[in-house]
Design a protein around this motif. Sequence first.
Motif, PDB file in Angstrom:
ATOM      1  N   SER A 134       0.795  -1.225   0.000  1.00  0.00           N
ATOM      2  CA  SER A 134       0.000   0.000   0.000  1.00  0.00           C
ATOM      3  C   SER A 134       0.827   1.275   0.000  1.00  0.00           C
ATOM      4  O   SER A 134       0.301   2.359  -0.240  1.00  0.00           O
ATOM      5  CB  SER A 134      -0.963   0.005   1.194  1.00  0.00           C
ATOM      6  OG  SER A 134      -0.244  -0.198   2.405  1.00  0.00           O
ATOM      7  N   ASN A 135       2.108   1.170   0.275  1.00  0.00           N
ATOM      8  CA  ASN A 135       3.026   2.291   0.104  1.00  0.00           C
ATOM      9  C   ASN A 135       4.402   1.711  -0.204  1.00  0.00           C
ATOM     10  O   ASN A 135       4.661   0.535   0.038  1.00  0.00           O
ATOM     11  CB  ASN A 135       3.054   3.201   1.341  1.00  0.00           C
ATOM     12  CG  ASN A 135       3.637   2.492   2.556  1.00  0.00           C
ATOM     13  OD1 ASN A 135       4.851   2.347   2.688  1.00  0.00           O
ATOM     14  ND2 ASN A 135       2.763   2.022   3.439  1.00  0.00           N
ATOM     15  N   ALA A 139       6.090   6.059   0.465  1.00  0.00           N
ATOM     16  CA  ALA A 139       5.628   6.853  -0.676  1.00  0.00           C
ATOM     17  C   ALA A 139       4.306   6.312  -1.212  1.00  0.00           C
ATOM     18  O   ALA A 139       4.103   5.104  -1.252  1.00  0.00           O
ATOM     19  CB  ALA A 139       6.672   6.845  -1.790  1.00  0.00           C
ATOM     20  N   PRO A 140       3.402   7.198  -1.653  1.00  0.00           N
ATOM     21  CA  PRO A 140       2.109   6.743  -2.179  1.00  0.00           C
ATOM     22  C   PRO A 140       2.248   6.104  -3.550  1.00  0.00           C
ATOM     23  O   PRO A 140       3.135   6.450  -4.340  1.00  0.00           O
ATOM     24  CB  PRO A 140       1.289   8.040  -2.244  1.00  0.00           C
ATOM     25  CG  PRO A 140       2.308   9.116  -2.409  1.00  0.00           C
ATOM     26  CD  PRO A 140       3.508   8.674  -1.622  1.00  0.00           C
ATOM     27  N   PHE A 146       5.625   5.165 -10.399  1.00  0.00           N
ATOM     28  CA  PHE A 146       5.099   3.812 -10.265  1.00  0.00           C
ATOM     29  C   PHE A 146       4.077   3.456 -11.347  1.00  0.00           C
ATOM     30  O   PHE A 146       3.699   2.297 -11.481  1.00  0.00           O
ATOM     31  CB  PHE A 146       4.448   3.628  -8.888  1.00  0.00           C
ATOM     32  CG  PHE A 146       5.382   3.876  -7.737  1.00  0.00           C
ATOM     33  CD1 PHE A 146       6.606   3.239  -7.663  1.00  0.00           C
ATOM     34  CD2 PHE A 146       5.032   4.759  -6.714  1.00  0.00           C
ATOM     35  CE1 PHE A 146       7.477   3.476  -6.606  1.00  0.00           C
ATOM     36  CE2 PHE A 146       5.892   4.999  -5.656  1.00  0.00           C
ATOM     37  CZ  PHE A 146       7.121   4.354  -5.597  1.00  0.00           C
ATOM     38  N   PHE A 147       3.654   4.446 -12.133  1.00  0.00           N
ATOM     39  CA  PHE A 147       2.613   4.195 -13.128  1.00  0.00           C
ATOM     40  C   PHE A 147       2.992   3.089 -14.120  1.00  0.00           C
ATOM     41  O   PHE A 147       2.147   2.240 -14.450  1.00  0.00           O
ATOM     42  CB  PHE A 147       2.273   5.491 -13.879  1.00  0.00           C
ATOM     43  CG  PHE A 147       1.178   5.336 -14.892  1.00  0.00           C
ATOM     44  CD1 PHE A 147      -0.154   5.325 -14.504  1.00  0.00           C
ATOM     45  CD2 PHE A 147       1.477   5.179 -16.242  1.00  0.00           C
ATOM     46  CE1 PHE A 147      -1.173   5.168 -15.434  1.00  0.00           C
ATOM     47  CE2 PHE A 147       0.470   5.023 -17.179  1.00  0.00           C
ATOM     48  CZ  PHE A 147      -0.859   5.011 -16.770  1.00  0.00           C
ATOM     49  N   PRO A 148       4.234   3.037 -14.617  1.00  0.00           N
ATOM     50  CA  PRO A 148       4.572   1.986 -15.580  1.00  0.00           C
ATOM     51  C   PRO A 148       4.412   0.569 -15.033  1.00  0.00           C
ATOM     52  O   PRO A 148       4.217  -0.373 -15.821  1.00  0.00           O
ATOM     53  CB  PRO A 148       6.040   2.283 -15.928  1.00  0.00           C
ATOM     54  CG  PRO A 148       6.203   3.748 -15.668  1.00  0.00           C
ATOM     55  CD  PRO A 148       5.346   4.005 -14.462  1.00  0.00           C
ATOM     56  N   ALA A 195      -6.664   3.891   1.850  1.00  0.00           N
ATOM     57  CA  ALA A 195      -6.013   5.111   1.376  1.00  0.00           C
ATOM     58  C   ALA A 195      -5.355   4.878   0.018  1.00  0.00           C
ATOM     59  O   ALA A 195      -5.428   5.725  -0.883  1.00  0.00           O
ATOM     60  CB  ALA A 195      -4.982   5.590   2.394  1.00  0.00           C
ATOM     61  N   ALA A 196      -4.720   3.715  -0.158  1.00  0.00           N
ATOM     62  CA  ALA A 196      -4.089   3.408  -1.435  1.00  0.00           C
ATOM     63  C   ALA A 196      -5.134   3.292  -2.540  1.00  0.00           C
ATOM     64  O   ALA A 196      -4.917   3.762  -3.669  1.00  0.00           O
ATOM     65  CB  ALA A 196      -3.281   2.116  -1.323  1.00  0.00           C
TER      66      ALA A 196
END
Length: 339
Positions: A134-135, A139-140, A146-148, A195-196
């Motif tokens: 979840s982190n 970091a969120p 982290f998108f890729p 939250a994630a």
Amino acid sequence: MRYIDAFNHFFPKAIWERMLASEGAARDIGSRMRGIPAIYDLDERFRVMDQFGHHDYSQVISLGMPPLEALGTPEESLELARLGNDGMAELVRDYPDRFAGFVASLPMNAPELAVREAERAFTELGANGLQIHSNVNGAPLDEERFFPIFEAAARHGKPVLLHPSRGSSMPDYATEDKSRYEIWWTFGWPYETSAAMARLVFSGFMDRLPKLKVLAHHLGAMVPYFEGRVGPGWDQLGKRTTDEDLSGVLKRLKRRPAEYFKDFYADTAVFGSRPATICGLEYYGEDKVLFASDSPFDPERGPGYIRDTIAILESLDLSQEARDKISFRNAQALFGLTR
């Protein structure tokens, strides 16, 4: 009845021995886990699973805690990920009746390496999904770096399994320096997952990746119980905030926030709670819930949560079609299992 256990944990031999031989956090984790033999001892694991021999019971396995990125440098985390993923693939290959599939782990402290390892896991090892916490060392997950990783999962049509991660170093109150009474776990972990999920929604990740499938561990954490806050509450996003203009957030999203949260998948690993199971099933519906136990972290160190979760599902007034979906068909579809 057939059951595919979609979320439970095991350490293959090579990564287990590497953790015990290392210095620092990995070794400490290994020492603590020695008290749960079914998480690293294959014979003990099979003894636990054999208690459910009257069912057609198999597992989709993933590594246990902690996140690999918390155990060292990017290079060290990558080494552990490769050892873990290779070991998982070997177990699935050697014991197909026991292990229906596996979910790969990644060195999330190095996103470029994580993408490459995800690609290797999917194309060379036959991984059925990714486990992401979840982190990432605080970091969120909606940071653009982290998108890729999520993009890789969507491209391969494989799910991301979202596992909570939080420790006692995050205090419950601003005046204290650590969490007490394991509040960080009991209430902190469901908050972490929720939250994630929210960050994936409001950041636009889910709009950008409409084919992304995310399973939120422990029946979607807080979301089903807080349906009113997620729904009508978040329809008023920004009304409670005076130090920031949030008026554009809802306008950027293609749908109401509540609709995105319904897109998540969830599992039945709620530690033997019948009311929580009923609430989660009512919220997500029979097509989005997968049977899972979180074995072997029950007080009996293996069979307890499997037995209790099966008993709860069998006690519910479900159609045979719904029962089959939850017990194994949804797992077959989500993970792309051939059996």
